[in-house]
Design a protein around this motif. Sequence first.
Motif, PDB file in Angstrom:
ATOM      1  N   UNK A  15       7.080 -10.970  -7.453  1.00  0.00           N
ATOM      2  CA  UNK A  15       5.483 -10.309  -7.115  1.00  0.00           C
ATOM      3  C   UNK A  15       5.493  -9.282  -8.328  1.00  0.00           C
ATOM      4  N   UNK A  16       6.213  -9.028  -9.116  1.00  0.00           N
ATOM      5  CA  UNK A  16       6.095  -8.038 -10.104  1.00  0.00           C
ATOM      6  C   UNK A  16       5.822  -6.711  -9.667  1.00  0.00           C
ATOM      7  N   UNK A  17       6.692  -6.689  -8.342  1.00  0.00           N
ATOM      8  CA  UNK A  17       6.350  -5.444  -7.395  1.00  0.00           C
ATOM      9  C   UNK A  17       7.635  -4.750  -7.000  1.00  0.00           C
ATOM     10  N   UNK A  18       7.706  -3.356  -7.241  1.00  0.00           N
ATOM     11  CA  UNK A  18       9.094  -2.734  -7.156  1.00  0.00           C
ATOM     12  C   UNK A  18       8.845  -1.332  -7.077  1.00  0.00           C
ATOM     13  N   UNK A  19       9.833  -0.493  -6.583  1.00  0.00           N
ATOM     14  CA  UNK A  19       9.767   0.898  -6.809  1.00  0.00           C
ATOM     15  C   UNK A  19      11.089   1.334  -7.134  1.00  0.00           C
ATOM     16  N   UNK A  20      11.292   2.856  -7.097  1.00  0.00           N
ATOM     17  CA  UNK A  20      12.221   3.529  -7.711  1.00  0.00           C
ATOM     18  C   UNK A  20      13.652   3.196  -7.334  1.00  0.00           C
TER      19      UNK A  20
ATOM     20  N   UNK B 210       0.784  -1.361   0.010  1.00  0.00           N
ATOM     21  CA  UNK B 210      -0.204  -0.198   0.195  1.00  0.00           C
ATOM     22  C   UNK B 210       0.834   1.271  -0.030  1.00  0.00           C
ATOM     23  N   UNK B 211       2.254   1.179   0.526  1.00  0.00           N
ATOM     24  CA  UNK B 211       3.216   2.296   0.513  1.00  0.00           C
ATOM     25  C   UNK B 211       4.166   2.047  -0.282  1.00  0.00           C
TER      26      UNK B 211
END
Length: 854
Positions: A751-756, A711-712
């Motif tokens: 999870x195909x989930x990442x950030x900068x 969520x964040x």
Amino acid sequence: MMSRLLLFLCLSVALSAFVLRANESAVIRVNLLGYRPSSLKTAVWGSLTEKKTARFQIVNAETDQVVWQREVGQAFGAYGPFQQTYRLNFSAFRQPGRFYLRTDEGTRSPTFRIDENVYDGAADFCLRYMRQQRSGYNPFLKDSCHTHDGYTMYGPMPDSTHIDASGGWHDASDYLQYVTTSANATYHLLAALRDFPEAFSDQHQTNGLAGANGQPDVLDEARWGLDWLLKMHPTDDWLFNQLGDDRDHAGLRIPKEDNFYGKGFERPVYFATGEPQGLFKYKNRATGVASTAGKVSSALALGYQLMRKLPADYADRSYIDRLRQRAQSAYKLGEQKPGNAQTAPGRAPYFYEEDNYVDDMELAAVEQLNLSGATSKQAGQWRNTALKFARQEPVTPWIENDTARHYQWYPFVNIGHAELAKRFPASQRKTVTDFYKRGIETVWQRAKQNAFYRGVPFIWCSNNLTTSFATQCLWYRQLTNDQQYAAFEQANFDWLFGCNPWGTSFVYGLPANADTPADPHSAFTHLKQYPIDGGLVDGPVRGSIYKNLIGITLHEPDEFAAFQSDLAVYHDDFGDYSTNEPTMDGTASLVYLLAAKQSEKRPKPTASTQSLAAGNQQANVDSKSTYFKGAKIRGDTSVRQLALVFTGDEFGDGGTTIARVLRKHNVRASFFLTGRFLRNRANASLVQQLRRDGHYIGPHSDQHLLYCDWTKRDSLLVTHEQFSKDLRANYAALGRFGIQRSKAKLFLPPYEWYNDSISVWTERAGLQLINYTPGTLSHADYTTPEESNYRDSETILQSIQTYKQRTGTGLNGFILLMHIGTDPARTDKLYNHLDDLLTELQTSSYQLVKVNQL
């Protein structure tokens, strides 16, 4: 009343800027002119104290919403007034709009634009200053000046003989006129038209007044220079070098008629003798004529080449023939009197101390070759002559020195190298282009230690040197397609427009509504508050140079006081003629560079483009793909192809089915597998089969870690050390199957989930982050019936079909992601429908490729 109000507003703005800067302890310097979406984009953060920063964000200036963020990368340490500096690289961010940068400790940059057309019109804007500098008839003032020039000195005729020398451009903010700078400026304008005609408009007449005349304004301006050069070289053996002398500096005035040279309103015209000259206390050290003659010959020759293609009502045949004749006679004078023709001082010790000439003769020889009529044998002879000159001065001497006298080596870029290289086939250019490379590498060795990539010395007219050096980098890149200095080239361009310690553009009025010179050393602004739009000011000088100059007194409080240092000083103050005086020839060279920036095609950045990033890598992006937070999420949408991607971690039950169906359809897919999947002995034969079948196999992390909060998203759940250790373990598991890291540099995050931050860490590891293309539900094939987000196979397949039927690009460039296995609780396996899906896609003429081919 209006002028007093304007002056009050200007002083108010300057005072507020001074107060703001006085309170700053850290700043972010950007290119105020802006950036293209696909260009290299770097800002510099600098702190006046010991504090540091760790992350920076791009913020949409319209909404104040964060749209991108990264870690700052390598610290570059102290530079000039700053105790700590970082390069903030946001090249991977490509979204158009208005933005500002913000760091985690609260420093904010000025607002800047990212837009494909951000440089449009800039070259035309700088022509305003050229028109304002016209002598003879001045279209800005709508009045004539210096119409009585002039009387001869040092010539074969009796001194004080009158000749018609009216016209041309005033040199800077004084009204002296030099052939050496005028010829160089004329050549740059003509070359800009030749190389980038689309960069210029037609809004002025030949005399500079408003109104179209059917020819681009840059040609009108160059014509003004050509006309004066013909007057200064009126016969085969007459060549004049200078009009006026430093008696001009007796006082400020708007240009009219000068009556203090001792012969009415006439000014002295100095003949190019090739020997020392100076009517009063000081003398120059001239040794020849070739430095001036070569420049004149080149400008007239290029003028001939362009003018002969124009309608007769713009340039008649006799005028065109005279250009050709004088180009040839000027060259002969250079041959007859090799050496340097310095300008003549008067009562002050300052003059143009030019000490080189072979670069001028090299260019002149090339342009003689370009004149029509040369046979193949003659062309070869001219090339050999030019190459002989080139070898005598392979590198412009200021590059290999950290100091120079005023205009000691001029022009500041060897134009002849670029023009000579064009006369050879691409395979034979290396000898000449290596001259450029040697010079660039020399400056780079000085520059790579500081965050601004500053290697150009802080001597008089440092901005002219910077413009010329950026142009040399540009020509080298264009001639060789070698991208390794692209970041360095961009840093020099950015410096001119605000990415410098003072945070100001050095071009008056460009861009609008930004910090640009407001109080230049110019009579136009000081006496009449006239704008000098487009004028490039001299630029910063060493503190030691500034302290030893004669007659400098600042008239206002120094708004840049916090950013001055012994390294370099710059004052936006009329009283500082050393750093804030605009020059005609520097502006003309900038016209060429801005025209190139507007017109340049954007090549795809390559790995070599990033070699100068010094630990602050950019993503290896290409212009036809789509990226999100640094990850490639879609390929070229103009090509009817897509990539099937399968990820695997805990489950591998579909592997055998998937491999069989792919073989049936002769399709190569891409598999991203965790270390856990690879170490599972039950999967070993499958991985070996996938490798034998030629599929792409890459990393998906070792332990399938969740990198950031669901969520964040900006909140990391792993450290950089954990990320790196896990990734190394994944590659070790791949290595057991003979899959080398160098062949598997695409990384699909768990999870195909990442950030900068993950994107930055991936780049540092030398990898490219990728992810699936959003729009379908293919990635939901892992869901189970008890989950709220469950999607059955029919729903998933319908989402793919619906997207495929969309108008426009459909599934073009898609990265279509599925899973190699799923939880046993999901009995409706999407991979059992793969055969039908591939049949449908191939029937629809889609080419299925590996993701590294997308």
